[in-house]
Scaffold this active site. Structure first.
Site, PDB file in Angstrom:
ATOM      1  N   SER A 179       0.849 -10.598  12.248  1.00 27.72           N
ATOM      2  CA  SER A 179       0.342 -11.607  11.301  1.00 27.72           C
ATOM      3  C   SER A 179       0.044 -12.902  12.049  1.00 27.72           C
ATOM      4  O   SER A 179       0.651 -13.180  13.093  1.00 27.72           O
ATOM      5  CB  SER A 179       1.407 -11.880  10.231  1.00 27.72           C
ATOM      6  OG  SER A 179       1.045 -13.008   9.455  1.00 27.72           O
ATOM      7  N   TYR A 210      10.433 -13.535   7.889  1.00 32.48           N
ATOM      8  CA  TYR A 210       9.198 -12.757   8.038  1.00 32.48           C
ATOM      9  C   TYR A 210       8.441 -13.123   9.321  1.00 32.48           C
ATOM     10  O   TYR A 210       8.053 -12.249  10.105  1.00 32.48           O
ATOM     11  CB  TYR A 210       8.316 -12.992   6.815  1.00 32.48           C
ATOM     12  CG  TYR A 210       6.943 -12.358   6.891  1.00 32.48           C
ATOM     13  CD1 TYR A 210       6.759 -11.018   6.579  1.00 32.48           C
ATOM     14  CD2 TYR A 210       5.826 -13.103   7.273  1.00 32.48           C
ATOM     15  CE1 TYR A 210       5.504 -10.434   6.645  1.00 32.48           C
ATOM     16  CE2 TYR A 210       4.563 -12.532   7.338  1.00 32.48           C
ATOM     17  CZ  TYR A 210       4.411 -11.199   7.025  1.00 32.48           C
ATOM     18  OH  TYR A 210       3.160 -10.627   7.083  1.00 32.48           O
TER      19      TYR A 210
HETATM   20  P1  NAD Z   1       0.994  -4.546   0.320  1.00 30.98           P
HETATM   21  O1  NAD Z   1       2.058  -4.999  -0.606  1.00 30.98           O
HETATM   22  O2  NAD Z   1      -0.198  -3.908  -0.256  1.00 30.98           O
HETATM   23  O3  NAD Z   1       1.580  -3.570   1.413  1.00 30.98           O
HETATM   24  C1  NAD Z   1       2.882  -3.645   1.919  1.00 30.98           C
HETATM   25  C2  NAD Z   1       3.479  -2.260   1.785  1.00 30.98           C
HETATM   26  O4  NAD Z   1       4.701  -2.239   2.492  1.00 30.98           O
HETATM   27  C3  NAD Z   1       3.804  -1.865   0.369  1.00 30.98           C
HETATM   28  O5  NAD Z   1       2.705  -1.246  -0.277  1.00 30.98           O
HETATM   29  C4  NAD Z   1       4.957  -0.916   0.559  1.00 30.98           C
HETATM   30  O6  NAD Z   1       4.506   0.421   0.477  1.00 30.98           O
HETATM   31  C5  NAD Z   1       5.414  -1.166   1.978  1.00 30.98           C
HETATM   32  N1  NAD Z   1       6.838  -1.422   2.028  1.00 30.98           N
HETATM   33  C6  NAD Z   1       7.497  -2.588   1.809  1.00 30.98           C
HETATM   34  N2  NAD Z   1       8.822  -2.382   1.916  1.00 30.98           N
HETATM   35  C7  NAD Z   1       8.983  -1.060   2.223  1.00 30.98           C
HETATM   36  C8  NAD Z   1      10.118  -0.240   2.456  1.00 30.98           C
HETATM   37  N3  NAD Z   1      11.383  -0.722   2.416  1.00 30.98           N
HETATM   38  N4  NAD Z   1       9.898   1.070   2.707  1.00 30.98           N
HETATM   39  C9  NAD Z   1       8.653   1.583   2.732  1.00 30.98           C
HETATM   40  N5  NAD Z   1       7.560   0.845   2.540  1.00 30.98           N
HETATM   41  C10 NAD Z   1       7.738  -0.453   2.290  1.00 30.98           C
HETATM   42  O7  NAD Z   1       0.596  -5.841   1.166  1.00 30.98           O
HETATM   43  P2  NAD Z   1      -0.291  -6.012   2.484  1.00 30.98           P
HETATM   44  O8  NAD Z   1      -0.596  -7.441   2.525  1.00 30.98           O
HETATM   45  O9  NAD Z   1      -1.369  -5.023   2.548  1.00 30.98           O
HETATM   46  O10 NAD Z   1       0.762  -5.751   3.638  1.00 30.98           O
HETATM   47  C11 NAD Z   1       0.546  -4.814   4.661  1.00 30.98           C
HETATM   48  C12 NAD Z   1       0.987  -5.390   5.998  1.00 30.98           C
HETATM   49  O11 NAD Z   1       0.126  -6.461   6.340  1.00 30.98           O
HETATM   50  C13 NAD Z   1       2.395  -5.942   6.047  1.00 30.98           C
HETATM   51  O12 NAD Z   1       3.007  -5.563   7.254  1.00 30.98           O
HETATM   52  C14 NAD Z   1       2.174  -7.431   6.031  1.00 30.98           C
HETATM   53  O13 NAD Z   1       3.213  -8.113   6.683  1.00 30.98           O
HETATM   54  C15 NAD Z   1       0.882  -7.524   6.805  1.00 30.98           C
HETATM   55  N6  NAD Z   1       0.154  -8.764   6.625  1.00 30.98           N
HETATM   56  C16 NAD Z   1      -0.398  -9.078   5.421  1.00 30.98           C
HETATM   57  C17 NAD Z   1      -1.084 -10.258   5.282  1.00 30.98           C
HETATM   58  C18 NAD Z   1      -1.713 -10.653   3.984  1.00 30.98           C
HETATM   59  O14 NAD Z   1      -2.195 -11.787   3.874  1.00 30.98           O
HETATM   60  N7  NAD Z   1      -1.769  -9.814   2.982  1.00 30.98           N
HETATM   61  C19 NAD Z   1      -1.217 -11.122   6.369  1.00 30.98           C
HETATM   62  C20 NAD Z   1      -0.657 -10.769   7.584  1.00 30.98           C
HETATM   63  C21 NAD Z   1       0.022  -9.584   7.704  1.00 30.98           C
END
Ligand code: NAD
Ligand code: MG
Length: 297
Positions: A189, A202
Site C-alpha cells: 500500500s 496496518y
Molecule cells: P476488500 O475488503 O474488498 O478485500 C479485502 C479482503 O481481505 C476481504 O474481501 C477478505 O476476503 C480478506 N480478508 C480480510 N481478513 C481476512 C481473514 N482473516 N481471512 C481471510 N481473508 C481475509 O478490500 P480491498 O481494498 O480490495 O483490499 C485488498 C487488499 O488491498 C488488502 O491487502 C488491502 O490492504 C490492499 N489495499 C487496499 C487499498 C484500498 O484503497 N482499497 C489501498 C492499498 C492497499
C-alpha cells in the site's frame, strides 16, 4: 465495447466526486457498496497471457482481489478463490464470472488468521489443480483507530496475522509446489511509505510486506520463482467502507491524489497480470505503485 486498452482521460474516466458516507461491519460486502465498484466485469479483455496457469488468489471475493480473479480467468488461468466465510455471496459472484470466462473456479473459504486454515488453502489448490504457479496474496485487514489508547492488542495481533503471518504461512506452504516460472504477487500500500496517523498497525504491516517480498525474491530467484508487490493508493472497495477510513473521510476519498479521484479495482488488474505473466520475466523483488500519481520512494 470499451476495454482496458481504450484511449481514455484518466482524470474523468471514473467518479471524481468522492463517496457517500456509509458503514458496513468488516469485512463488508461488494454487493452493499454504494455506488458499486468496477472490477472489470464489463471491460477486462484477456489475450491469453496466462493460459493454463493454476492460480490461488486470497481476498478474491471483492475489491482488488475480485478484479484480479476476473482478469486471471480471462487471461486463461484456473483460480482458487479464498475469502472469509461471511463473504460467500460475493465469492459466488466471482466464481460465476470465472466460469463464464471458461475457466475452473474453486471456492476455498478460510480465515487466514488461523495457521492451519491458511496452509489449508494451498493444500486445496494442490489437490484440485495438481500444483500452483500463480500465487496472488490480496487479503488484508485495515481498521482505522484514531488514538493509540484505543488500538487493542487483539486488533494489532489480527492485523499482523492477516497481513504478515498469513503471507509467510501461505508462501512457505506453496513454494515446494511451485515450478520454475511461477510467480508470487503480494499486496502492499501507499501506507507503507506515507502512513496515516490512524493506521499504525496496518501501515506497519504494509512496509513489512514490501521488505519480506524483497528478501524472498532474492532467495527464490535461483529456483526460478519471482516475487513482486503491487502497492495501491486509494481504491473504492468494501475495506474502505467498513472501518478502513473514518466514515467522514469518504466524501473526499481519493481526491488528494494528482489524478484527483479514487481508483477502481479494475484499474489494478493490469499490474497483477503483468507481474504474474512471463512478460515480466526479468522483474523480481519490485514494487509496482498504482496510486493516482502520489510520489513513492
Ligand atoms: P476488500 O475488503 O474488498 O478485500 C479485502 C479482503 O481481505 C476481504 O474481501 C477478505 O476476503 C480478506 N480478508 C480480510 N481478513 C481476512 C481473514 N482473516 N481471512 C481471510 N481473508 C481475509 O478490500 P480491498 O481494498 O480490495 O483490499 C485488498 C487488499 O488491498 C488488502 O491487502 C488491502 O490492504 C490492499 N489495499 C487496499 C487499498 C484500498 O484503497 N482499497 C489501498 C492499498 C492497499
Ligand atoms: Mg470482501
Amino acid at each position: 465495447m470499451t476495454d482496458q486498452y481504450t484511449f481514455t482521460d484518466p482524470v474523468t474516466q471514473y467518479r471524481q466526486d468522492g463517496y457517500p458516507e456509509q458503514h458496513q461491519d468488516p469485512p463488508g460486502l461488494a454487493a452493499e457498496l454504494e455506488p458499486k465498484a468496477d472490477h472489470g466485469e464489463g471491460s477486462y479483455r484477456g489475450t491469453g497471457r496466462l493460459t493454463g496457469r493454476k492460480a490461488l488468489v486470497t481476498g478474491a471475493d471483492s475489491g482488488i482481489g475480485r478484479a484480479v480473479a476476473i482478469a486471471l480467468a480471462r487471461e486463461g488461468a484456473d483460480v482458487v478463490l479464498n475469502y472469509l466465510p461471511s463473504e460467500e455471496k460475493d465469492a459466488q459472484e466471482v466464481a460465476d464470472l470465472v466460469r463464464t470466462a471458461g475457466r475452473t473456479a474453486v471456492l476455498a473459504p478460510a480465515d487466514l488468521t488461523d495457521e492451519s486454515a491458511a496452509r489449508g488453502i494451498v493444500r486445496t489448490t494442490v489437490e484440485k489443480f495438481g500444483g500452483i504457479d500463480l500465487l496472488v496474496n490480496v487479503a488484508g485487514k485495515q481498521q482505522y483507530v484514531e488514538k493509540l489508547e484505543d488500538l487493542s492488542p487483539e486488533q494489532f495481533d489480527a492485523t499482523f496475522k492477516t497481513n504478515v503471518y498469513a503471507l509467510f504461512w501461505i508462501i512457505q506452504e506453496a513454494v515446494p509446489h511451485m515450478p520454475a516460472g511461477s510467480t508470487i504477487v503480494n499486496t502492499s500500500s501507499i501506507q507503507a511509505y506515507t502512513p496515516s496517523p490512524g493506521l499504525v498497525d496496518y501501515a506497519t504491516t504494509k512496509m513489512a510486506i514490501n521488505t519480506m517480498s524483497k528478501a524472498l525474491a532474492q532467495q527464490l530467484a535461483p529456483r526460478g520463482i519471482r516475487v513482486n508487490v503491487v502497492a495501491p493508493g486509494p481504491f473504492w472497495t468494501p475495506l474502505q467502507a467498513s472501518g478502513g477510513q473514518p466514515t467522514s473521510a469518504l466524501p473526499e476519498f481519493g481526491q488528494e491524489t494528482p489524478l484527483g479521484r479514487a481508483g477502481q479495482p479494475a484499474e489494478l488488474a493490469g499490474a497483477y497480470v503483468y507481474l504474474s505473466s512471463a512478460e515480466s520475466g526479468y522483474v523480481t523483488g519490485d514494487t509496482l505503485n498504482v496510486n493516482g500519481g502520489m510520489p513513492t520512494p
